[in-house]
Write a protein that holds these residues in place. Sequence first.
Motif, short mmCIF file in Angstrom:
data_model
loop_
_atom_site.label_atom_id
_atom_site.label_comp_id
_atom_site.label_asym_id
_atom_site.label_seq_id
_atom_site.Cartn_x
_atom_site.Cartn_y
_atom_site.Cartn_z
N SER A 29 0.84 -1.19 0.00
CA SER A 29 0.00 0.00 0.00
C SER A 29 0.87 1.24 0.00
O SER A 29 2.04 1.20 0.39
CB SER A 29 -0.92 0.00 1.23
N SER A 30 0.29 2.34 -0.43
CA SER A 30 0.98 3.63 -0.34
C SER A 30 0.49 4.39 0.89
O SER A 30 0.91 5.51 1.13
CB SER A 30 0.73 4.46 -1.60
N HIS A 31 -0.40 3.79 1.66
CA HIS A 31 -0.94 4.42 2.86
C HIS A 31 -0.76 3.47 4.05
O HIS A 31 -1.16 2.31 3.98
CB HIS A 31 -2.43 4.75 2.69
N TRP A 32 -0.18 4.00 5.13
CA TRP A 32 0.08 3.17 6.30
C TRP A 32 -0.24 3.96 7.57
O TRP A 32 -0.16 5.19 7.58
CB TRP A 32 1.55 2.74 6.36
N ILE A 33 -0.59 3.23 8.62
CA ILE A 33 -0.69 3.83 9.94
C ILE A 33 0.13 2.99 10.91
O ILE A 33 0.52 1.86 10.60
CB ILE A 33 -2.16 3.95 10.43
N THR A 34 0.40 3.55 12.08
CA THR A 34 1.31 2.88 13.01
C THR A 34 0.65 1.73 13.75
O THR A 34 1.24 0.67 13.92
CB THR A 34 1.85 3.89 14.03
N GLU A 35 -0.58 1.93 14.19
CA GLU A 35 -1.27 0.88 14.92
C GLU A 35 -2.77 1.14 14.86
O GLU A 35 -3.21 2.24 14.51
CB GLU A 35 -0.81 0.84 16.38
N THR A 36 -3.56 0.11 15.19
CA THR A 36 -5.02 0.29 15.15
C THR A 36 -5.68 -0.75 16.03
O THR A 36 -5.15 -1.85 16.24
CB THR A 36 -5.54 0.15 13.71
N ASP A 37 -6.86 -0.40 16.55
CA ASP A 37 -7.69 -1.37 17.24
C ASP A 37 -8.89 -1.76 16.38
O ASP A 37 -9.79 -2.47 16.82
CB ASP A 37 -8.16 -0.83 18.60
N LYS A 38 -8.89 -1.27 15.12
CA LYS A 38 -9.98 -1.59 14.19
C LYS A 38 -9.77 -2.98 13.59
O LYS A 38 -8.65 -3.50 13.55
CB LYS A 38 -10.05 -0.53 13.09
N LYS A 39 -10.85 -3.54 13.10
CA LYS A 39 -10.81 -4.88 12.53
C LYS A 39 -10.14 -4.86 11.16
O LYS A 39 -10.56 -4.13 10.26
CB LYS A 39 -12.23 -5.45 12.42
N LEU A 40 -9.10 -5.67 11.00
CA LEU A 40 -8.41 -5.76 9.72
C LEU A 40 -9.13 -6.71 8.78
O LEU A 40 -9.71 -7.72 9.21
CB LEU A 40 -6.97 -6.25 9.92
N LEU A 41 -9.09 -6.39 7.52
CA LEU A 41 -9.62 -7.28 6.50
C LEU A 41 -8.60 -8.40 6.30
O LEU A 41 -7.42 -8.13 6.05
CB LEU A 41 -9.82 -6.50 5.20
N PRO A 42 -8.99 -9.67 6.38
CA PRO A 42 -8.01 -10.75 6.29
C PRO A 42 -7.50 -10.97 4.87
O PRO A 42 -8.08 -10.46 3.90
CB PRO A 42 -8.78 -11.97 6.80
N ILE A 43 -6.44 -11.75 4.74
CA ILE A 43 -5.91 -12.14 3.44
C ILE A 43 -6.98 -12.90 2.66
O ILE A 43 -7.81 -13.61 3.23
CB ILE A 43 -4.64 -13.00 3.63
N ASN A 44 -6.95 -12.74 1.33
CA ASN A 44 -7.91 -13.38 0.42
C ASN A 44 -9.32 -12.83 0.56
O ASN A 44 -10.30 -13.52 0.27
CB ASN A 44 -7.91 -14.90 0.56
N SER A 45 -9.42 -11.57 1.02
CA SER A 45 -10.70 -10.88 0.98
C SER A 45 -10.81 -10.14 -0.36
O SER A 45 -9.81 -9.90 -1.04
CB SER A 45 -10.82 -9.88 2.13
N ILE A 46 -12.02 -9.79 -0.72
CA ILE A 46 -12.25 -9.09 -1.99
C ILE A 46 -12.71 -7.67 -1.68
O ILE A 46 -13.63 -7.47 -0.88
CB ILE A 46 -13.30 -9.82 -2.83
#
Length: 818
Positions: A681-698
């Motif tokens: 990605s060209s956009h990053w953040i340092t940390e989060t408590d939000k739910k990440l989209l897992p690998i192999n999501s569309i």
Amino acid sequence: MLDTETKKRIDTARDILVGKVPDPKSQVEQITIALVYKFMDDMDKESVEMGGQASFFSGDYERYAWSRIFDPRVGGYEMLAIYSEALVKLNQNPNIPQLFRDIFKNAYLPYRDPETLKMFLKIINEFHYDHSERLGDAFEYLLSVMSSQGDAGQFRTPRHIIDFIVDVVNPQKHESILDPACGTAGFLISSYKHIIKQNTKNGNGNKIAGNLLSTEERKQLLTNFKGYDISPDMVRLSLVNLYLHGFVQPQIMEYDTLTSQERWNEYADVILANPPFMSPKGGVSSNKKDFLKKFSVQSTRSEVLFVDYIAEHLTPFGRAGVIVPEGIIFQSGKAYKQLRKMLVENYLYAVVSLPAGIFNPYSGVKTSIFLMDRLLAKRCDSILFVKIENDGFGLGAQRREMAGSDLPDAVNVISDYVKAVRSDSLDTFKPEEKPCGALIVKKEKLAENGEYNLTGERYRVVKKKEKNKWEMVELWEKTEIKKGSSITKASVTEGEIPVIAGGQTPAYYHNEANRFGKIITVSSSGAYAGFINYFKTPIFASDCTTIQSQNEAELNTDYLFRILKNKQQDFYNFQQGMGQPHVYAKDFQDFKIPLPPLKVQQEIVSEIEGYQKLIDGARQVVDSWKPQIEINPEWDMVRLGEIISINNGYVLTEFFSNGEVACVKVSDMNLDENQYEIVTSSHWITETDKKLLPINSIVFPKRGAAIGTNKKRLTKIPCLIDNNCMGISVLDEKKLSPIYLYNFMIGFDLSSISNSAGIPLINNPDISNVLIPLPPFAIQQEIVAKIETERKAVDGCRELIKIYEEKIKRVIDRVWEE
């Protein structure tokens, strides 16, 4: 990273001021002063909330508190009186630090309209002070809109050029860093960020900027930066810029570097600058000529004196990067030659040539960069020359971003050269194998005639070709160049003749033509002014210029189009005009083209057409292919909502260039056609408590016009998505293959489920109710394997297109070179 809302506030503040304060520099100053005023009040409130007392607006100055201005009992004219009086008196406030008193020095309100002030301060009131990088980014955006001060020879240095110089010079955490003509402190801010980035370690979810620096090193680092500027306005802007980037006591002095002597004996390990290019009329004041004797080179030219000053004020281990006007490179005046001799013998190790247009739209001045290193200069008997032709932006007035920047390659070339010199292995550095026209010239060669000319190209040895060049002719000599005819949509009579407005796709269709035969068009105005197109059927030429061969037996139009299209960027560079770019016949009628014999032209066209047929065939495969799932009627049809989870994304604003958590924005949907996986990605953040989209999501767009692109991407890294996207993930990968689901979605039209009223939008029920054929898992795998085989074949066609497009380019390039 500057968020959209903050950018919008800044733009709104400028829009409010523009009627009363037309000068962009004055607009920036008024916004700057108002922001600092507001932030002092924010800090007072924070202190009170924590049990302390207000320190900025207390005693006699309490009546100027920001909250007093916004008291609903205060009318428009009283607000005007309080605010304008405060601007004048705040620099006398003994309760505020010297930094803030300096910012308010000579401040005043340049208009007396209470309604304008009220609207302006209402926008400023929406800003809130915090200690994050966000306000620094916002202020840098504000500075970026400030126009150049050309009369003083000062041109705001583009951020990417500043960053390039900083990357090459590579300042370190223990070094003192100076900009003796600091303007808005761009070089100092970039150097600070560079050092912080160098001293940041990623890992274990920890991405605190500068986490490798000790507390003592952080304190020391903030004292290592110093800037001078002769303009009190620039000093004010620099102070604010540094303060908003975390410098509590920035060292920016109002100081005339060339004629003041208080700081003459102060030196720096790193000096970075884009000093003024122009000297005052008559040169630097004759009243200061006794002082000027301190300089090694005797001159009254400010550009000469600045470069001399920078070289002489480096510590014994010092390095510098300085932008210089072209006159420094080659002018034959005595002072110029003396300066170049001094630099070549003791300081200079590389010269980077920049393209004319770097400072557009304010100046087309040609510039270069001098790179100095006192230790390196002593170790090496040669100078490196590097040529930048593409800095990542077009060189027209609009300076549009473009692909293929030479700057990253230039950083690597210079780094390789420095490493070779420091390791005494310069023989391993092969300039002919390097990009950016790398060239090494011996110092003795530069000194041969006493000129020390630093124009790299004059030393380049060009091998003579066995074959002479083809005759070069100007376009007007062999073609008929005509302006298009004006036509409005209302005056069009519907027919089959395409109306070409802008020289691109037909705007509409008319019942008569004004051009026949083979016609080359060049767009006259708009964002794509200069765009070259070709038509072999009659057209009605409107907002474009047409080019037709005067004699097909002498100049083949198919050949001419290929030759001109090969130089498309040159035609874009003809663009003029600020708001509405334009390219007219007078701009390119003298453009020279090679004119080989007709037989050679025909051979070239024949070769290209052969390649083009292969390209067209391969492109037809690429454009028409979509994964096909042959549905067996016995398979279950299942609602997607039963087998997937849905992620609607988040409002994402503050980003870093790298970090621990990848963020995908809707703009990331616009990848190349063969890039369907999200791997970075060209956009990053340092940390989060939000739910990440897992690998192999569309991931796909869920809002606005982006839905119509029908783009879908497959995640190969965990990530967050913004709230303009929707992400779907398989609940049980033993029942449903994510790759099978992705291939199904590729063939699914998103617009078929978006609402048609107002802004297009895909809601959860819309995607949940989509029916998908669900065969047994083993059959899903067979389908995926078959589709992947097809995809590889299609990818082969894409590669074929690239290969033959490159072949066509080489054929055309050969014509220009022969």
